[in-house]
Design an enzyme around this catalytic site. Structure first.
Site, PDB file in Angstrom:
ATOM      1  N   HIS A 172      -4.934   9.188   1.753  1.00 43.73           N
ATOM      2  CA  HIS A 172      -5.910  10.334   1.743  1.00 43.73           C
ATOM      3  C   HIS A 172      -6.000  10.580  -0.020  1.00 43.73           C
ATOM      4  O   HIS A 172      -5.206  10.181  -0.848  1.00 43.73           O
ATOM      5  CB  HIS A 172      -6.147  11.798   2.248  1.00 43.73           C
ATOM      6  CG  HIS A 172      -5.361  11.893   3.590  1.00 43.73           C
ATOM      7  ND1 HIS A 172      -5.335  13.143   4.278  1.00 43.73           N
ATOM      8  CD2 HIS A 172      -5.451  11.088   4.591  1.00 43.73           C
ATOM      9  CE1 HIS A 172      -5.169  13.315   5.071  1.00 43.73           C
ATOM     10  NE2 HIS A 172      -5.094  11.701   5.548  1.00 43.73           N
TER      11      HIS A 172
ATOM     12  N   GLU B 242      -6.741  12.866  -1.939  1.00 39.59           N
ATOM     13  CA  GLU B 242      -6.114  13.477  -3.029  1.00 39.59           C
ATOM     14  C   GLU B 242      -4.616  12.854  -3.440  1.00 39.59           C
ATOM     15  O   GLU B 242      -4.057  12.450  -4.759  1.00 39.59           O
ATOM     16  CB  GLU B 242      -5.498  14.926  -2.558  1.00 39.59           C
ATOM     17  CG  GLU B 242      -6.570  15.683  -1.989  1.00 39.59           C
ATOM     18  CD  GLU B 242      -6.875  15.955  -0.624  1.00 39.59           C
ATOM     19  OE1 GLU B 242      -7.267  16.167  -0.106  1.00 39.59           O
ATOM     20  OE2 GLU B 242      -6.885  14.273   0.158  1.00 39.59           O
TER      21      GLU B 242
ATOM     22  N   CYS C 295      -1.487  17.250   2.215  1.00 40.21           N
ATOM     23  CA  CYS C 295      -1.990  17.036   0.944  1.00 40.21           C
ATOM     24  C   CYS C 295      -1.560  17.921   0.440  1.00 40.21           C
ATOM     25  O   CYS C 295      -1.746  18.144  -1.164  1.00 40.21           O
ATOM     26  CB  CYS C 295      -3.711  16.351   0.767  1.00 40.21           C
ATOM     27  SG  CYS C 295      -3.656  14.739   2.060  1.00 40.21           S
TER      28      CYS C 295
ATOM     29  N   ASN D  52     -33.721   6.489  25.628  1.00 43.40           N
ATOM     30  CA  ASN D  52     -33.958   7.391  24.544  1.00 43.40           C
ATOM     31  C   ASN D  52     -34.730   8.153  25.117  1.00 43.40           C
ATOM     32  O   ASN D  52     -34.341   9.573  24.236  1.00 43.40           O
ATOM     33  CB  ASN D  52     -34.982   7.019  23.848  1.00 43.40           C
ATOM     34  CG  ASN D  52     -34.934   5.662  22.468  1.00 43.40           C
ATOM     35  OD1 ASN D  52     -33.450   5.420  22.452  1.00 43.40           O
ATOM     36  ND2 ASN D  52     -36.290   4.634  22.139  1.00 43.40           N
TER      37      ASN D  52
END
Length: 370
Positions: free
Chosen positions: A54, A56, A88, A305
């Site tokens: 990650h 960090e 983390c 759509n």
């Protein structure tokens, strides 16, 4: 005493780092981190893709022992649970970081404030909410996916100034110019999937890939809505199925021999218990979510759509407008279906932005904000 302008400056740097991985981290969020000590950046990083370290961790590794006593700016709350990588928050605490500034708390129930709380319990000065709106908008795909289990749906279309996506004869090449079409390829490069109906495949024989120069370019997963399995087996989609992952959603009533041929060519055919005339896109989105396809760019015609809008499945739009007129009461328009009876019921866009690409205009905005 902290300085808000300083906090915002470094958080903006962290957000810019996070954005470098657009379209590459699903089902994880985009996260950037900057470590600062004595008003100097000593480490930085961003999450590159799911299963890798990650943001960090990249910043802490770069800073090394200097991280002790530093301030960490991170765009999303540090995680506290064991997923594909260790927590983390534990790494931040172990590194001796003195202060943590967080843009937004993590909407994942496994985190949801636990990271902030754990940091504070460890004696770290921690706060959240600096550039929160920017962080949430950057991570709108993650926010929707983690809360609903379904992909963020972006509808892209290109029309003339008089609201046509093709001439009365069906000719649609090209509504916009080269510059606008390059922007579409940049969009394809950051969305997990690209969706069209069988009508588009039959009419245009598209490739639905990403045609950009440089490294780091990837093709989205192709998602074809084809209730009767009518798409040609000698067309671009079928012929390239071994090179680009392709899902075909059909009715269980479709011809089983055709399905077998498609499967042998590398197409992944998914049959649904529905009429061949109407494939329920709500169910399609649920299946895509389970496949961890977290964002879908829709490049279909008016009927798809219209269905998506009428069933409130669209989150945002990219609307290209070319300054040209073609007319024709039979010329197709971007949105089919029944439509809305009253002007006051019109779907309003939020966070509207305008850009120009050559002589073409792009209006983008959100129908839903996560």
């Amino acid at each position: 005493m902290t300085n808000m302008k300083t906090d915002e400056k470094y958080m903006d740097q962290a957000l810019e780092l996070a954005a470098l991985a657009r379209g590459r981290t699903s089902p994880n969020p985009l996260v950037g981190a900057v470590l600062v000590k004595d008003d100097k950046v000593i480490g930085e990083g961003y999450h590159h893709q799911a299963g890798t370290p990650h943001a960090e961790i990249h910043a802490l590794n770069q800073a090394g022992d200097q991280a002790r006593g530093a301030t960490l700016y991170v765009t999303l709350e540090p995680c506290t649970h064991v997923g594909r990588t260790p927590p983390c928050a534990d790494a931040v605490i172990a590194a001796g970081v003195a202060r943590v500034v967080i843009a937004a708390l993590d909407p994942n129930p496994k985190v949801a404030g636990n990271g902030l709380r754990k940091l504070r319990e460890a004696g770290i000065e921690a706060e959240a909410g600096v550039r929160e709106k920017r962080s949430r908008r950057l991570n709108e795909v993650f926010w929707k996916y983690i809360q609903t289990g379904q992909p963020l749906i972006a509808l892209k279309t290109a029309m003339t100034l008089d609201g046509k996506i093709a001439t009365y004869s069906g000719d649609s090449r090209w509504v916009t110019g080269d510059s606008a079409r390059q922007e579409v390829h940049r969009l394809r490069n950051i969305y997990d999937g690209i969706l069209v109906g069988s009508g588009t495949v039959l009419k245009d024989d598209p490739r639905l890939n990403t045609r950009l120069k440089g490294t780091g370019v990837r093709d989205p997963v192709r998602i074809i809505i084809d209730g009767r399995l009518q798409m040609p087996l000698d067309g671009n989609i079928a012929r390239t199925a071994q090179r680009q992952r392709t899902l075909v959603f059909c009715s269980n009533q479709a011809d089983s021999r055709t399905q077998l041929k498609m499967e042998r060519m590398g197409l992944h055919v998914i049959g649904l218990g529905c009429s061949p005339d109407i494939v329920p896109l709500e169910e399609v989105m649920q299946i895509l979510g389970r496949m961890e396809i977290c964002s879908v760019l829709v490049e279909g015609g008016g009927e798809i759509n219209g269905y998506l809008l009428e069933h409130e499945l669209v989150d945002k739009v990219y609307w290209f407008i070319a300054p040209k007129l073609i007319g024709g009461r039979e010329a197709p328009t971007p949105i089919g279906g029944q439509g809305l009876p009253l002007m006051q019921e019109a779907w309003p866009l939020k966070s509207v932005e305008m850009q120009t690409f050559g002589s073409d205009i792009l209006i983008s905005g959100n129908l839903k904000e996560w």
